[in-house]
Design a protein around this motif. Structure first.
Motif, PDB file in Angstrom:
ATOM      1  N   ASN A  34       8.592  -7.060  -7.101  1.00 54.19           N
ATOM      2  CA  ASN A  34       8.098  -5.809  -7.660  1.00 54.19           C
ATOM      3  C   ASN A  34       6.876  -5.312  -6.895  1.00 54.19           C
ATOM      4  O   ASN A  34       6.750  -4.127  -6.566  1.00 54.19           O
ATOM      5  N   ARG A  83       7.892  -4.042  -3.358  1.00 57.40           N
ATOM      6  CA  ARG A  83       8.492  -2.705  -3.353  1.00 57.40           C
ATOM      7  C   ARG A  83       7.418  -1.629  -3.502  1.00 57.40           C
ATOM      8  O   ARG A  83       7.468  -0.584  -2.845  1.00 57.40           O
ATOM      9  N   ILE A  84       6.451  -1.864  -4.356  1.00 61.62           N
ATOM     10  CA  ILE A  84       5.355  -0.894  -4.525  1.00 61.62           C
ATOM     11  C   ILE A  84       4.585  -0.744  -3.214  1.00 61.62           C
ATOM     12  O   ILE A  84       4.245   0.374  -2.796  1.00 61.62           O
ATOM     13  N   GLN A  85       4.304  -1.866  -2.564  1.00 63.95           N
ATOM     14  CA  GLN A  85       3.575  -1.803  -1.297  1.00 63.95           C
ATOM     15  C   GLN A  85       4.373  -1.066  -0.225  1.00 63.95           C
ATOM     16  O   GLN A  85       3.811  -0.329   0.588  1.00 63.95           O
ATOM     17  N   ASN A 101       6.790   1.291  -0.816  1.00 60.28           N
ATOM     18  CA  ASN A 101       7.028   2.686  -1.178  1.00 60.28           C
ATOM     19  C   ASN A 101       5.748   3.506  -1.305  1.00 60.28           C
ATOM     20  O   ASN A 101       5.720   4.689  -0.943  1.00 60.28           O
ATOM     21  N   LYS A 102       4.695   2.888  -1.814  1.00 56.21           N
ATOM     22  CA  LYS A 102       3.465   3.645  -2.087  1.00 56.21           C
ATOM     23  C   LYS A 102       2.432   3.512  -0.984  1.00 56.21           C
ATOM     24  O   LYS A 102       1.622   4.426  -0.765  1.00 56.21           O
ATOM     25  N   ASP A 121      14.950   0.217  -7.579  1.00 61.33           N
ATOM     26  CA  ASP A 121      13.737   0.261  -8.393  1.00 61.33           C
ATOM     27  C   ASP A 121      14.095   0.496  -9.865  1.00 61.33           C
ATOM     28  O   ASP A 121      14.560   1.578 -10.231  1.00 61.33           O
TER      29      ASP A 121
END
Length: 548
Positions: free
Chosen positions: A468, A471-473, A475-476, A536
């Motif tokens: 999780n 994926r944030i790292q 995408n963001k 996601d």
């Protein structure tokens, strides 16, 4: 029996620890998860001598407390653990906070330094300032046993507090020089809680509102787990769909035509004119799904403070869900003008399923688990991609067969919670669905499961990362990864080294086959499932307002 015999029977003799344990056993405690240490030596000697009480010793204090939580959540009965003071106790506070948030009746038995040295901060082994005050932050009620003569009544009081609704953890501490002190205590009478008085005027108002609703919706939480029959009867009477997020899973069977998953429930919330919330904080719905002047909310909760914490309800009913629902069931027929919502439910369900199809990789694994797991099998939700999606896409058929850490979101609780659940429910399979990151938080408790022959099953979804976070790292933050990539051990060799059974599954079909095989193995099993990046889940499960 003579008066003297009766008087002798009313007395409990022994050490403070022995007296306390006798009362707990008489009160229904059958298992205790414990880790020894010098401040609890006399307690453990008493455990050795006590009949009718199984002691399961763990490899970490946090594991003992999570086991107690899993035990309590699946059985509805007190889960008990014992640890040394100071750092031993502090190691359990994540589990205590989870139990508090999930309304689980967990009993913490915690040692202390010598009575004469308490509060002096002389640097005694495991000494911390005012341990009881720390304990009070995570419990409903705490007490200290200061003498053998107090042990019986304090133990009885603890059992009484554990049965209050809503359930909360309870804590006892005892100095090391008191545990082994000999004495006599009078056997206490076991108290029972009086039922809260039902507010019949409020029941009447709620019945009238529900009976005139055009699109009623029922939302259930953990406080409805013991009122399954009443929820089903009322939902049928009102033609009202029933939904839940995490803690209310299983209150109504997923096979019931009026059960809807959370994604579908979110859609129906947008059209509802009356919502009946039973044993739930309703936090997700009130703070995310949205409220407006067109929506009437009726709440049933054992905790009066919950009713207006976020949004004042139209009608608030305080007390036991089962009792209040029975009164509503008696009152509604005379004012019931509701009609079938089957068409609206099916349209919403179709729309919800379309949204969930974007999470097909996770759902295929969940289907495999559901196909292999018996209806009464227990699913333990840890924090991993498959489990996130399970909150909306895993069919649950019975109360207390889906357990979750709730809003605390305690990564890695799954292994220990599943062990506790398996001890509480030895005749049904228990499956912990956990990622490689979370698994390593509590992997040492595999040794506990092997030593005590506790045959729970771990489904280990391994993506060599905190997926999780990664994926944030990606995408963001443009793929700037830090702290999210993991170098794991060889899980087969690790499992083998514990003496547990290891299986491997590369696909959902292989997982289904492996899980069926694991259910028939007499001992703990790890099924490793290598997974890659998955869709996601929060694009579907992070809701916005559905009220227009």
């Amino acid at each position: 029996m003579t008066k003297k015999d009766q008087a002798d029977d009313d007395l409990l003799k022994g050490t403070a620890a022995e007296i306390m344990l006798k009362v707990l056993v008489e009160g229904g405690v059958k298992d205790i998860f414990a880790l020894p240490g010098i401040q609890n030596d006399d307690l453990f000697d008493a455990l050795y001598k006590t009949t009718g009480l199984r002691t399961i010793h763990t490899r970490h204090e946090q594991g003992a407390a999570y086991m107690a939580a899993g035990y309590a959540m699946t059985s509805g009965q007190p889960g008990t653990y014992a640890v040394v003071p100071g750092p031993g106790f502090l190691n359990t506070t994540a589990a205590l906070s989870t139990a508090y948030g999930c309304c689980a009746p967990v009993l913490a038995l915690v040692g202390q330094i010598k009575s004469s040295l308490m509060g002096r901060m002389t640097g005694q082994l495991h000494e911390i300032p005012d341990q009881l005050s720390v304990m009070q932050q995570f419990t409903r009620w705490t007490a200290q046993i200061k003498a053998p003569s107090q042990a019986a009544c304090i133990a009885a009081d603890a059992l009484f507090e554990l049965t209050k609704k809503p359930s909360r953890p309870v804590g006892l501490e005892c100095p090391m020089d008191v545990w082994g002190k000999e004495g006599v205590a009078r056997r206490p009478a076991m108290r029972e809680h009086e039922c809260d008085a039902v507010d019949f005027d409020a029941v009447k108002r709620a019945a009238e509102i529900l009976g005139s609703a055009k699109s009623p919706l029922i939302v259930v939480g953990g406080g409805a787990q013991d009122a399954s029959a009443e929820v089903r009867e009322l939902s049928t009477m009102l033609h009202a769909p029933v939904t839940a997020n995490r803690m209310g899973q299983g209150v109504v069977s997923a096979r019931d035509p009026l059960w809807v998953d959370a994604v579908t429930g979110h859609i129906l919330w947008g059209k509802a004119d009356v919502v009946l919330a039973i044993g739930t904080r309703l936090q997700l719905q009130l703070m995310t799904w949205g409220v407006d002047d067109k929506l009437k909310v009726i709440r049933i909760d054992a905790d009066p403070d919950q009713l207006e914490r976020i949004h004042a309800p139209t009608v608030g009913l305080v007390g036991d869900a089962k009792t209040i629902l029975r009164e509503l069931i008696e009152s509604i027929p005379a004012v019931n003008n509701t009609h079938s919502q089957s068409k609206e439910i099916e349209l919403a369900r179709a729309s919800g399923q379309k949204k969930l199809q974007t999470l097909a990789p996770q759902i295929e694994y969940l289907k495999a688990i559901r196909n292999a797991l018996p209806d009464e099998g227990i699913f333990v939700d840890d924090l991993t991609q498959i489990s996130y999606v399970s909150r909306a896409a895993f069919p649950v058929y019975h109360p207390r067969t889906y357990i979750s850490p709730g809003y605390q979101g305690t990564l890695g609780w799954g292994t220990s919670a599943a062990i506790g659940a398996q001890v509480a429910c030895p005749d049904v399979p228990v499956v912990s669905v956990i990622g490689d990151g979370g698994f390593m938080f509590g992997v040492q408790e595999m040794a506990t499961a092997v030593q005590h022959n506790i045959p729970f099953i771990t489904i280990l979804a391994n993506d060599n990362s905190y997926g999780n976070v990664m994926r944030i790292q990606d995408n963001k933050y443009g793929g700037r990864r830090i702290g999210s990539e993991l170098r794991n051990p060889d899980f087969k060799k690790l499992t083998d080294s514990f003496g547990a059974h290891y299986l491997f599954a590369k696909t959902p079909g292989e997982l289904q086959h492996a899980l069926k095989k694991a259910i028939n193995i007499n001992g703990p099993v790890v099924i490793e499932v290598p997974v890659s990046s998955m869709p996601d889940p929060w694009k579907v499960l992070q809701y916005s307002s559905s009220r227009s």
